[in-house]
Design a protein around this motif. Structure first.
Motif, PDB file in Angstrom:
ATOM      1  N   ILE A 139       0.841  -1.207   0.000  1.00 31.41           N
ATOM      2  CA  ILE A 139       0.000   0.000   0.000  1.00 31.41           C
ATOM      3  C   ILE A 139       0.869   1.247   0.000  1.00 31.41           C
ATOM      4  CG2 ILE A 139      -1.632   1.337   1.406  1.00 31.41           C
ATOM      5  CD1 ILE A 139      -2.868  -1.369   2.241  1.00 31.41           C
ATOM      6  N   GLY A 140       1.943   1.236   0.790  1.00 30.19           N
ATOM      7  CA  GLY A 140       2.840   2.390   0.830  1.00 30.19           C
ATOM      8  C   GLY A 140       3.525   2.629  -0.510  1.00 30.19           C
ATOM      9  N   TYR A 141       4.025   1.565  -1.145  1.00 27.65           N
ATOM     10  CA  TYR A 141       4.691   1.723  -2.428  1.00 27.65           C
ATOM     11  C   TYR A 141       3.714   2.187  -3.510  1.00 27.65           C
ATOM     12  CZ  TYR A 141       7.437   0.894  -6.575  1.00 27.65           C
ATOM     13  OH  TYR A 141       8.092   1.077  -7.760  1.00 27.65           O
ATOM     14  N   THR A 142       2.493   1.677  -3.484  1.00 28.29           N
ATOM     15  CA  THR A 142       1.492   2.109  -4.465  1.00 28.29           C
ATOM     16  C   THR A 142       1.196   3.589  -4.320  1.00 28.29           C
ATOM     17  OG1 THR A 142       0.512  -0.096  -4.451  1.00 28.29           O
ATOM     18  CG2 THR A 142      -0.846   1.681  -5.320  1.00 28.29           C
ATOM     19  N   GLY A 143       1.058   4.032  -3.095  1.00 30.22           N
ATOM     20  CA  GLY A 143       0.832   5.465  -2.858  1.00 30.22           C
ATOM     21  C   GLY A 143       2.001   6.312  -3.330  1.00 30.22           C
ATOM     22  N   TRP A 144       3.237   5.887  -3.016  1.00 29.99           N
ATOM     23  CA  TRP A 144       4.419   6.643  -3.435  1.00 29.99           C
ATOM     24  C   TRP A 144       4.523   6.675  -4.956  1.00 29.99           C
ATOM     25  CZ3 TRP A 144       8.750   4.827  -6.095  1.00 29.99           C
ATOM     26  CH2 TRP A 144       9.787   5.748  -6.206  1.00 29.99           C
ATOM     27  N   THR A 146       2.138   6.346  -7.200  1.00 26.07           N
ATOM     28  CA  THR A 146       1.067   7.184  -7.749  1.00 26.07           C
ATOM     29  C   THR A 146       1.415   8.662  -7.604  1.00 26.07           C
ATOM     30  OG1 THR A 146      -0.551   5.485  -7.187  1.00 26.07           O
ATOM     31  CG2 THR A 146      -1.411   7.690  -7.592  1.00 26.07           C
ATOM     32  N   TYR A 147       1.883   9.067  -6.426  1.00 29.19           N
ATOM     33  CA  TYR A 147       2.230  10.474  -6.213  1.00 29.19           C
ATOM     34  C   TYR A 147       3.397  10.892  -7.098  1.00 29.19           C
ATOM     35  CZ  TYR A 147       3.811  14.739  -3.991  1.00 29.19           C
ATOM     36  OH  TYR A 147       4.204  16.029  -3.765  1.00 29.19           O
ATOM     37  N   LYS A 148       4.419  10.045  -7.226  1.00 34.05           N
ATOM     38  CA  LYS A 148       5.609  10.408  -7.978  1.00 34.05           C
ATOM     39  C   LYS A 148       5.397  10.406  -9.488  1.00 34.05           C
ATOM     40  CE  LYS A 148      10.504   9.490  -8.210  1.00 34.05           C
ATOM     41  NZ  LYS A 148      10.871  10.810  -8.622  1.00 34.05           N
ATOM     42  N   ASN A 149       4.564   9.476 -10.027  1.00 31.19           N
ATOM     43  CA  ASN A 149       4.473   9.305 -11.465  1.00 31.19           C
ATOM     44  C   ASN A 149       3.115   9.617 -12.100  1.00 31.19           C
ATOM     45  OD1 ASN A 149       7.174   8.339 -11.805  1.00 31.19           O
ATOM     46  ND2 ASN A 149       6.506   6.415 -10.876  1.00 31.19           N
ATOM     47  N   LEU A 150       2.038   9.629 -11.359  1.00 32.45           N
ATOM     48  CA  LEU A 150       0.722   9.749 -11.978  1.00 32.45           C
ATOM     49  C   LEU A 150      -0.064  11.005 -11.619  1.00 32.45           C
ATOM     50  CD1 LEU A 150      -0.453   6.052 -11.626  1.00 32.45           C
ATOM     51  CD2 LEU A 150       0.565   7.147 -13.614  1.00 32.45           C
ATOM     52  N   VAL A 151       0.275  11.682 -10.554  1.00 31.58           N
ATOM     53  CA  VAL A 151      -0.531  12.828 -10.119  1.00 31.58           C
ATOM     54  C   VAL A 151      -0.331  14.033 -11.026  1.00 31.58           C
ATOM     55  CG1 VAL A 151      -0.908  14.454  -8.224  1.00 31.58           C
ATOM     56  CG2 VAL A 151      -0.645  12.033  -7.740  1.00 31.58           C
TER      57      VAL A 151
END
Length: 174
Positions: A139-144, A146-151
């Motif tokens: 869950i932590g890696y998915t959040g990171w 998403t924030y780094k590459n998709l937002v």
């Protein structure tokens, strides 16, 4: 009530004989039991086998006596349906492959690796604390990610370009 006993000639005695036999038999004369005879099934099996062989011979003779240009009377549904486009594409790609042995070996190794990794993950999942910790890490890696590459739009476009270049490197630029 008659008792179960074995006579001197090793005959099995039935202590629960039918009532008609008990009434007619005296208490001193024991009644013997026997197993029922089995029905003879060899005749029916032979008849079924013969009928099946005759059916096969009839089909073979029918196909052999049809004209060369004449189609058999019955066509199966599998013969009339076409293969899906993906199957045709896969068959064409397989025909283009030069080293089929290497591709088959890689496919087999991939299946074995998938099977082994599934077993390893199943074994790790049975450990008491590990599944919960791994879920939190995921869950932590998915959040990171998403924030780094998709937002943000520039980061998203850079990720898409990186995926496209990796795709071209793997398949080659044709």
């Amino acid at each position: 009530m008659a008792s179960l006993s074995v006579s001197s000639s090793s005959t099995i005695i039935d202590s629960r004989a039918p009532p008609s036999r008990l009434a007619s038999a005296s208490a001193s004369s024991p009644s013997c039991i026997s197993l029922p005879t089995l029905p003879i099934q060899s005749h029916t099996r032979a008849a079924k086998a013969t009928a099946y062989c005759r059916k096969i011979v009839r089909n073979v003779v029918t196909r052999a006596t049809t004209e060369v240009g004449e189609a058999p009377a019955t066509t199966t549904e599998a013969e009339t349906t076409e293969l899906p486009e993906i199957v045709k594409t896969a068959q064409e790609a397989w025909e283009k492959v030069d080293d089929k042995y290497a591709i088959g070996s890689l496919a087999f190794a991939g299946v074995v690796a998938l099977w082994g990794s599934a077993g390893m993950i199943s074994a790790i999942d049975r450990l008491p604390l590990v599944p919960g910790v791994l879920e939190l890490v995921g869950i932590g890696y998915t959040g990171w990610f998403t924030y780094k590459n998709l937002v943000f739009k520039p980061d998203r476009e850079a990720l898409f370009e990186k995926v496209k270049s990796t795709y071209k490197d793997i398949l080659g630029s044709s």
